[in-house]
Design an enzyme around this catalytic site. Structure first.
Site, PDB file in Angstrom:
ATOM      1  N   ALA A   1      36.633  27.720   1.188  1.00  0.00           N
ATOM      2  CA  ALA A   1      36.591  28.310  -0.147  1.00  0.00           C
ATOM      3  C   ALA A   1      36.317  29.793  -0.086  1.00  0.00           C
ATOM      4  CB  ALA A   1      35.521  27.599  -0.982  1.00  0.00           C
TER       5      ALA A   1
ATOM      6  N   GLY B   1      36.419  31.706   2.949  1.00  0.00           N
ATOM      7  CA  GLY B   1      36.860  32.324   4.196  1.00  0.00           C
ATOM      8  C   GLY B   1      37.610  31.334   5.066  1.00  0.00           C
TER       9      GLY B   1
ATOM     10  N   LYS C   1      33.700  31.675  12.145  1.00  0.00           N
ATOM     11  CA  LYS C   1      33.720  31.368  10.722  1.00  0.00           C
ATOM     12  C   LYS C   1      33.592  32.695   9.975  1.00  0.00           C
ATOM     13  CE  LYS C   1      31.555  28.155   7.453  1.00  0.00           C
ATOM     14  NZ  LYS C   1      30.456  27.177   7.274  1.00  0.00           N
TER      15      LYS C   1
ATOM     16  N   ILE D   1      42.657  28.354  12.150  1.00  0.00           N
ATOM     17  CA  ILE D   1      42.842  26.905  12.209  1.00  0.00           C
ATOM     18  C   ILE D   1      42.395  26.205  10.925  1.00  0.00           C
ATOM     19  CG2 ILE D   1      42.604  26.855  14.728  1.00  0.00           C
ATOM     20  CD1 ILE D   1      39.717  25.914  14.324  1.00  0.00           C
ATOM     21  N   GLY D   2      41.817  26.947  10.012  1.00  0.00           N
ATOM     22  CA  GLY D   2      41.379  26.317   8.767  1.00  0.00           C
ATOM     23  C   GLY D   2      41.046  27.371   7.731  1.00  0.00           C
TER      24      GLY D   2
ATOM     25  N   ASP E   1      23.410  17.077   4.195  1.00  0.00           N
ATOM     26  CA  ASP E   1      24.862  16.944   4.011  1.00  0.00           C
ATOM     27  C   ASP E   1      25.473  16.260   5.227  1.00  0.00           C
ATOM     28  OD1 ASP E   1      27.180  17.130   2.585  1.00  0.00           O
ATOM     29  OD2 ASP E   1      27.640  19.181   3.177  1.00  0.00           O
TER      30      ASP E   1
END
Length: 1230
Positions: free
Chosen positions: A963, A965, A983, A959-960, A1073
Site C-alpha cells: 500500500a 511502497g 522494503k 517482487i511486490g 498479526d
C-alpha cells in the site's frame, strides 16, 4: 484604688470601704489566694488568704496623699500603660464592640480556650452567692469611700481579709462587662500556671505587683462570676519570671475582647459610645442536666489549632492545662447553641437558636430540653453601657445555657470543622443586639466563610472551607466528548438509536435482524471495532458530532446534511460541510464553514474525496433533485461517506431517498433550509436538496444558529427579509488542486475567520446573485444582528479559501447576469422547479468564474503550504497570524474580503460553541499530527543509517507492491552472492508512521533463528528503506494455497512459530498479526516470523492492551470485543493459522469482515469442517489454542511441550512444499 481587668482596661470604682480596704492591707503578699467564686462557697470560706506584705513598696511611686494613692491617679497611670501595651489592640477592640468582624476572628481563638476553662466551674456553688448579690446597692462611677482605707491595718486577722475578699468578689461580679469578656488566653494561661480553678497568682518583688494583682483579681472575679467555684488543691507558687509573663500576657493577648470603661469620662469611653453591653449571665437556677458522654479533651485540644497560643505559654511554665481534666464532663451541653466567633450572650431568639442545629454536630453533645431557653428569653435584659449602674440579674437558667453553649462550641469546634464560630446562626446576644447579630452573621458567612486566611481557628476554617468549596465549585462543561448517540436495546431485542451508517453496515455485511437480536451487544462491539479499524476514529467521532448537531439543530454545522451546498457543488460539499470524517479536521474555526467551504470547493480535502467530481458537480448543480435524496435522507455521516467515498472500505450501499421530498423544502427560505430542523426533522430528512442545491452556498455558509434565530426564521419563512436570497448554483469541484493543497487551503480559510471573526456568513456574497439588491446584505445583517445568529446568505463560497467573499468583479458580473433570482421566495421556487435553462446558464458562468479564480489561487495555495510547513512547530496563534498575513497578501490582488464577515459568532447559540469547539479540536489534532510526524521523522533519522543504500545494494528487482511502497530484491555490493530484501516505503503515504519505527526497533532487538533478520535501514529523500534477510521460499500462504500439508508438517510450522513467539513474548512484545502471510520460509524449510508493524510492546505498567489491530479473520475474541488482552492473542492467531493450513483458508473468509468479526465474537471457537479426519493430538492442540477464555488458553511455552509439537516432523519436510509452491506460482505468473 482601681482594679484593672484585662477585658475592661478602665478601672472599676469601689464604693464600699469595707470591700476595698483589703486591697491596701499590707499583709497581702505573694502567697495571696483569691476566693474562687463570687459567692462564699464552703470551700472558699475555708481557704485562708495570706495577706500581702509589700503593698506599700509596690505603690511607692504613687504621689497621692492617700496611703495607697489616688484612684484617679491610678487610673491615669494604668491608662498610660495600657496605651503602650494595647495600642493597636484597642482600636480593633472598639470596632468589635459595635459588632465588627474582629470579634469574630481573633477572640474566637482566645475565647474558646477561656470558655472551656470557665465551664469547668460548678454552677451549684454560685447560686447562693447570686442571692446575696442581687440586693447590692448601686454605685456611681469613679466614687470612693476612703474611710475603708484606714479601717484595717497590717495586723488585721485573716478572717477579716477573707470577708473583704469575698465582698470584693461579690461587688465586682455585679460590674457590667462587654460581651465576650470571658477569660482571655493570657488569663487562662495564668490560671493554668497555678493549676487551680480560681487561679492563685503570686507576685514576688515586682515593681507593679499591686496593679498586676488587681488585674488578676478582676479577671478571676469575672471568671468566677461566670463559673462556679471549685475546690482547688494547694498550689506550688510559680517563679517570678513565669508569673510575670503570664500576667503580662493578659494585656497583650487581649486583642479582640470588648472593653468598656467604668468611668464614663474616660477618653476610651467615648470610643465605645455605640457599644451596647449584654446582660450579666446570672447563676444557674435549674438542676444540672445529666452529664454528656465523655469527651476526650486531650484529643480535642491536640487536634485543634485554636489552643496553639495557650499551649505554647502553658508549656513554657510547665503547668498542666485545666482543660485537660475531666471536669468538663459534668457540664450539660446543647447541640443547638454555640458561640459565634467570640463568646457573647446567649441568643434570646429560640428560632434562631434552633436554626443552628444543622450547622453543628450532635455526636459529642447531649440535647437538653428547650424549655429553659424559651423561659430565659422573656426575662433577659441588657446592661447599661457604664459599669456604674448595677445590672439587673438575669434569670438563672441563662447562665446554664451559656455554659452549655460554650462547652458545646469548644467540643464541636475542635472535633468537627463545621464552621461553628464563623457560620454560626446563633448569636449569643440579648435583646436588640440579637437582631443586629443576625445581620452580622451573614457578613461573617460571606466574608470569612469563603476565605481561609481570615479565620484564625483551624476548625472554623475547615468548616467554612468545606462550605465554600461546595459553593465555589464550578463544573466546567464537557470537552473532548465524542459520545453523541446512545444505542440501546428495547424489549424485543431491536436496537434503538442505532446510527444509520451502522444499520447499513450490518445489512451490507449480511448480519440479519435475528442475529442482531440474538447478540445485540456483540453487534455493537464489532461495528464499533470495525469503524475504528477501517477509518480514523477521531474523524468518525466528528462525523457523528456533526450529524448529531443537525439532529438537534443546536450546532452550527447546520448544513452538514444538506446537499453539499458547497460551491464545488456536488455532494462533496455536503460531505465536507456535513461531517464526513475527513472533513472534520478541516472544519477549524467553525466560525467559517463559509471559508472552509470555499476551500473545499476548490480543494478536495483528503478526507472529502468528492464522489465523482464531474458527475457530482453537474448532477447537483443542474439536477439537484436527482441525487440530493441520498445525501439528505441519511442525515448521518454514512450517507456522505458513501457518496463522497470518504470511507472507501465501507461496503454499505446508498440508502434510497425520495427526491420529491426536496420540493417541500425548496420553497422554504434559505434560512429555514439551512437549519437542520427548520420546520420538522422529517421534512429535512426526506427532502432532497433540490431546493438546497439552489440555496446551497447559503446553507454551507451558515455557522451556527441560536434557538431564537431558529424560531424567528421559521416564523418568517416567506418574509420579505429573505425575498432576495436566491438559490446559488454550487461551484464545480476543483480536481486540479492536489490534496496537500486542499489541507492548507482549508487551514487558511479557517485561520482567516479566526482573525476576521466572520461567524455570520459573509453576507456581501449574496450580492453576487442579487445584482439589484446590493444593499440587501446590510439589511439582512442588521436583521440577523438582533437574533444574534448568522443569516444563511447565498454568498458565493466557491471563491478561494482565503477571501470569504468572491471578487468584486465576479460579484458584479454575476449580479448583472442573474438579477431576477433574488426577487422573491416564490421566484426562487419557480427557478428551482422550472426548466433548467436559466439555471444552467448561471452555472456555466459561475463555473467559468470559479475556474479562473482557482487558477489564480493555485500558486497562492502552494505558497501557503510551504509557509505552513516552516511554521509547523510554532504555536497555533503564531501560525494563524502567519497564514492570515499570507492569505491577505495573496488575495489582495483579486478582491478584498467584505467587511461584513467581521461579525462575532452569536454567543447565544450553544450549538455554535459546540461546533466551534469541535473545529478547534480538529485543528489541534491536525497540528498535533503534523508535530508527531516531524517527531517520527526525527526519530527515524536517529535510527536509520544516513548513507545512501544505492551505493551498497544494486540490481534492485521489484517482487511486490504494498500500500505504501514496494518490495525489491537486491545484491549486496560487499557480497554479490548475498541477496537481500528491501522494503521501500514512502513516508508521506504511510498512514501510521509510528508502526514503521516500531517494526525497525523490534527487528533490531530481535535476533532469533525464527525471526527475520534485520540488516539495516536508510532514510533517503522521504523514502524509508528497510534492508532485511531474504526468504526465497516465500510465505506460508503460497504453500497453503498450492498444496496439502500433513499433520507432521503443520506441527513443524507450529513449533518454529511458537519458538519465535516465545522469544518475542519473553521480551514483552506481542506480534498481534500472526497469519500465514507473515510466516516466511526459505528453500530449506526454515521458518521465520516477519512483519512487525503491528507488534506491541508490553511493560509492567501496561500489562494488557486494548488497541484493535491485526487482520480480522485471525483476531482473538478479546480483541474483537475490545477487551484487554495480552500475549495469548498470538496463540489464538496460531490456532486460526492451523485451520488455515488444514482447510486452505481461515474461518469466515467468505464472510464480510464485519460479519466475520461478529461470528468471532459470538460463535467462540470456530468449528472444523471435517474434525473426524484429524488426530486426537491436533484436535487437542487446536482446542487449547482456540479457548475463548484467554485465561484457559495455553501460552507459547506450554504449547511447545504438547505431544503434537514434540512428535512433529523436521523442517526439512517443508522443503518439497516450498519448491512445489514456487513452481506453481511461476507457472501462474507465466
Amino acid at each position: 484604688m482601681s482594679i484593672l481587668s484585662e477585658n475592661n482596661p478602665t478601672p472599676t470604682s469601689i464604693t464600699d470601704p469595707n470591700k476595698s480596704s483589703h486591697l491596701h492591707n499590707p499583709e497581702l503578699n505573694s502567697g495571696t489566694r483569691v476566693a474562687s467564686g463570687p459567692g462564699p462557697g464552703p470551700e472558699a470560706e475555708s481557704t485562708p488568704l495570706a495577706p500581702p506584705t509589700e503593698v506599700m513598696n509596690t505603690t511607692s511611686a504613687n504621689t497621692s496623699s492617700l496611703s495607697l494613692g489616688s484612684p484617679m491617679h491610678e487610673k491615669i497611670k494604668q491608662f498610660d500603660q495600657d496605651e503602650v501595651d494595647t495600642g493597636e489592640t484597642n482600636d480593633r477592640t472598639i470596632e468589635s464592640g459595635s459588632g465588627d468582624i474582629d470579634d469574630s476572628q481573633q477572640s474566637h481563638n482566645n475565647n474558646n480556650n477561656n470558655n472551656n476553662n470557665n465551664n469547668e466551674s460548678n454552677p451549684e456553688s454560685s447560686e447562693g452567692d447570686d442571692e446575696k448579690t442581687q440586693g447590692m446597692p448601686p454605685r456611681m462611677p469613679g466614687t470612693f469611700n476612703v474611710k475603708g482605707l484606714h479601717q484595717g491595718d497590717d495586723s488585721d486577722n485573716e478572717k477579716q481579709y477573707t470577708e473583704l475578699t469575698k465582698s470584693i468578689n461579690k461587688r465586682t461580679s455585679k460590674d457590667s462587662y462587654s460581651p465576650g469578656t470571658l477569660e482571655s488566653p493570657g488569663t487562662l494561661n495564668a490560671l493554668e500556671t497555678n493549676n487551680v480553678s480560681p487561679a492563685v497568682i503570686e507576685e514576688e518583688q515586682h515593681t507593679s505587683s499591686l496593679e498586676d494583682l488587681s488585674l488578676s483579681l478582676q479577671h478571676q472575679n469575672e471568671n468566677a462570676r461566670l463559673s462556679a467555684p471549685r475546690s482547688a488543691p494547694p498550689q506550688v507558687p510559680t517563679s517570678k519570671t513565669s508569673s510575670f509573663h503570664d500576667m503580662s500576657s493578659v494585656i497583650s493577648s487581649s486583642t479582640s475582647v470588648h472593653k468598656i470603661p467604668s468611668n464614663p469620662t474616660s477618653t476610651r469611653g467615648s470610643h465605645l459610645s455605640s457599644y451596647k453591653s449584654t446582660l450579666d449571665p446570672g447563676k444557674p437556677a435549674q438542676a444540672a442536666a445529666p452529664p454528656p458522654p465523655e469527651i476526650d479533651i486531650d484529643n480535642l485540644l491536640t487536634k485543634s489549632e485554636l489552643d496553639s497560643e495557650t499551649d505554647t505559654l502553658s508549656s513554657a511554665t510547665n503547668s498542666p492545662n485545666l482543660l485537660r481534666n475531666d471536669t468538663l464532663q459534668g457540664i450539660p451541653t446543647r447541640d443547638d447553641e454555640n458561640i459565634d466567633d467570640s463568646p457573647r450572650q446567649l441568643s434570646q431568639n429560640t428560632s434562631a437558636t434552633s436554626r443552628n442545629t444543622s450547622g453543628t454536630s450532635t455526636s459529642t453533645v447531649v440535647k437538653n430540653s428547650r424549655s429553659g431557653t424559651s423561659k430565659s428569653t422573656s426575662t433577659s435584659t441588657a446592661h447599661n453601657q457604664t459599669a456604674a449602674i448595677t445590672p439587673i440579674i438575669p434569670s438563672h437558667n441563662k447562665f446554664h445555657q451559656q455554659v452549655i453553649n460554650t462547652n458545646a462550641t469548644n467540643s464541636l469546634s475542635s472535633l468537627e470543622p463545621l464552621g461553628v464560630g464563623i457560620n454560626s446562626n446563633s448569636s449569643p446576644k440579648s435583646g436588640k443586639k440579637r437582631k443586629s447579630g443576625s445581620k452580622v452573621r451573614g457578613v461573617f458567612s460571606s466574608m470569612f466563610g469563603k476565605n481561609k486566611s481570615t479565620s484564625s481557628s483551624s476548625s472554623s476554617n475547615s468548616g467554612s472551607n468545606s462550605h465554600s468549596q461546595e459553593v465555589n465549585i464550578k463544573i466546567s462543561t464537557p470537552f473532548n466528548a465524542k459520545h453523541l448517540a446512545h444505542v440501546g436495546i428495547d424489549d424485543n431485542g431491536s436496537y434503538t438509536g442505532l446510527p444509520i451508517e451502522w444499520e447499513r453496515l450490518l445489512s451490507a455485511s449480511g448480519i440479519t435482524k435475528k442475529e442482531q437480536q440474538q447478540h445485540p451487544q456483540a453487534v455493537m462491539d464489532i461495528v464499533a471495532f470495525y469503524q475504528d479499524t477501517s477509518e480514523n476514529p477521531d474523524d468518525a467521532a466528528f462525523k457523528k458530532f456533526h450529524f448529531d448537531n443537525n439532529k438537534s439543530s443546536s450546532s452550527g454545522w447546520s448544513n452538514e446534511n444538506t446537499p453539499p451546498a458547497t460551491p464545488g457543488g456536488s455532494n462533496s460539499g455536503s460531505g465536507s460541510g456535513g461531517g464526513g470524517a475527513p472533513s472534520s479536521p478541516h472544519r477549524t474555526p467553525p466560525s467559517s464553514i463559509i471559508e472552509k467551504n470555499n476551500v473545499e470547493q476548490k480543494v478536495i480535502t483528503p478526507s472529502q474525496s468528492m464522489p465523482t467530481k464531474t458527475e457530482s458537480k453537474q448532477s447537483e448543480n443542474q439536477h439537484p433533485h436527482e441525487d440530493n435524496a441520498t445525501q439528505y435522507t441519511p442525515r448521518t455521516p454514512t450517507s456522505h461517506v458513501q457518496e463522497g467515498q470518504f470511507i472507501p472500505s465501507r461496503p454499505a450501499p446508498k440508502p434510497p431517498s425520495t427526491p420529491l421530498s426536496s420540493m417541500s423544502v425548496s420553497h422554504k427560505t434559505p434560512s429555514s433550509q439551512s437549519l437542520p430542523r427548520s420546520d420538522s426533522q422529517s421534512d429535512i430528512r426526506s427532502s432532497t436538496p433540490k431546493s438546497h442545491q439552489d440555496v446551497s452556498p447559503s446553507k454551507i455558509k451558515i455557522r451556527s444558529i441560536s434557538s431564537k434565530s431558529l424560531k424567528s426564521m421559521r416564523s418568517r419563512k416567506s418574509g420579505d427579509k429573505f425575498t432576495h436570497i436566491a438559490p446559488a448554483p454550487p461551484p464545480p469541484s476543483l480536481p486540479s488542486i492536489p490534496k496537500s493543497k486542499s489541507h492548507s487551503a482549508s487551514l487558511s480559510s479557517q485561520l482567516r475567520p479566526a482573525t476576521n471573526g466572520s461567524t455570520t456568513a459573509p453576507i456581501p456574497a449574496s450580492a453576487a446573485f442579487g445584482g439589484e439588491n446590493n444593499a440587501l446584505p446590510k439589511q439582512r445583517i442588521n436583521e440577523f444582528k438582533a437574533h444574534r445568529a448568522p443569516p444563511p446568505p447565498p454568498s458565493a463560497p466557491p471563491a478561494p479559501p482565503v477571501p470569504p467573499a468572491p471578487p468584486a468583479n465576479l460579484l458584479s458580473e454575476q449580479t448583472s447576469e442573474i438579477p431576477q433570482q433574488r426577487t422573491a421566495p416564490s421566484q426562487a421556487l419557480a427557478d428551482v422547479t422550472a426548466p433548467t435553462n436559466i439555471y444552467e446558464i448561471q452555472q456555466t458562468k459561475y463555473q467559468e468564474a470559479q475556474q479562473k479564480l482557482r487558477e489564480k489561487k493555485a500558486r497562492e495555495l502552494e505558497e501557503i503550504q510551504r509557509l505552513r510547513e516552516k511554521n509547523e512547530r510554532q504555536n497555533r496563534q503564531q501560525e494563524t497570524g502567519q497564514n492570515n498575513a499570507d492569505t491577505a497578501s495573496g488575495g489582495s490582488n483579486i478582491a478584498p474580503p467584505v467587511p461584513v464577515p467581521n461579525k462575532k459568532p452569536p454567543s447565544g447559540s450553544g450549538g455554535g460553541r459546540d461546533a466551534k469547539q469541535a473545529a478547534l479540536i480538529a485543528q489541534k489534532k491536525r497540528e498535533e499530527k503534523k508535530r508527531k510526524n516531524l517527531q517520527i521523522i526525527a526519530k527515524l533519522k536517529t535510527i536509520c543509517n544516513p548513507g545512501d543504500p544505492n551505493e551498497l545494494y544494486v540490481d534492485l528487482v521489484k517482487i511486490g507492491q504494498g500500500a505504501s511502497g514496494g518490495v525489491f530484491l537486491a545484491h549486496d555490493v560487499r557480497d554479490k552472492s548475498n541477496i537481500v530484501a528491501i522494503k521501500q516505503m514512502n513516508l508521506e503515504q504511510q498512514p501510521k508512521k509510528e508502526l514503521i519505527i516500531n517494526e525497525i526497533l523490534v527487528m533490531k532487538g530481535s535476533s532469533h533463528p525464527n525471526i527475520v533478520n534485520f540488516i539495516d535501514s536508510y532514510l533517503l529523500k522521504g523514502d524509508l528503506w528497510v534492508i532485511m534477510e531474504y526468504m526465497e521460499g516465500g510465505s506460508l500462504t503460497d504453500i497453503v494455497t498450492h498444496s496439502v500439508m500433513t499433520e507432521g508438517q503443520i506441527g513443524v510450522v507450529c513449533r518454529e512459530t511458537l519458538k519465535g513467539l516465545k522469544f518475542l513474548h519473553s521480551k514483552g512484545v506481542i506480534h498481534r498479526d500472526i497469519k500465514s502471510d507473515n510466516i516466511l520460509l526459505n528453500m530449506d524449510g526454515n521458518i521465520k516470523i516477519t512483519d512487525f508493524g503491528f507488534c506491541a510492546q508490553i511493560n509492567e505498567i501496561n500489562s494488557k492492551r486494548i488497541t484493535m489491530v491485526g487482520t480480522p479473520y485471525w483476531m482473538a475474541p478479546e480483541i474483537v470485543s475490545r477487551k484487554e488482552y495480552g500475549p495469548k492473542v498470538d496463540v489464538w492467531s496460531l490456532g486460526i493459522m492451523i485451520i488455515e493450513m488444514l482447510e486452505g483458508e481461515p474461518p469466515y473468509l467468505n464472510e464480510t469482515p464485519l460479519r466475520a468479526l461478529y461470528l468471532i465474537a459470538t460463535n467462540g471457537t470456530p468449528k472444523l469442517k471435517d474434525p473426524e479426519s484429524l488426530s486426537y493430538d491436533i484436535r487437542k492442540f487446536l482446542a487449547w489454542c482456540l479457548q475463548v477464555d484467554f485465561n484457559k488458553r495455553a501460552d507459547a511455552d506450554e504449547l511447545l511441550h504438547d505431544n503434537f509439537i514434540t512428535e512433529c516432523d523436521d523442517v526439512s519436510s517443508l522443503s518439497p512444499l516450498v519448491k512445489i509452491a514456487r513452481l506453481k506460482k511461476m507457472s501462474e505468473s507465466d
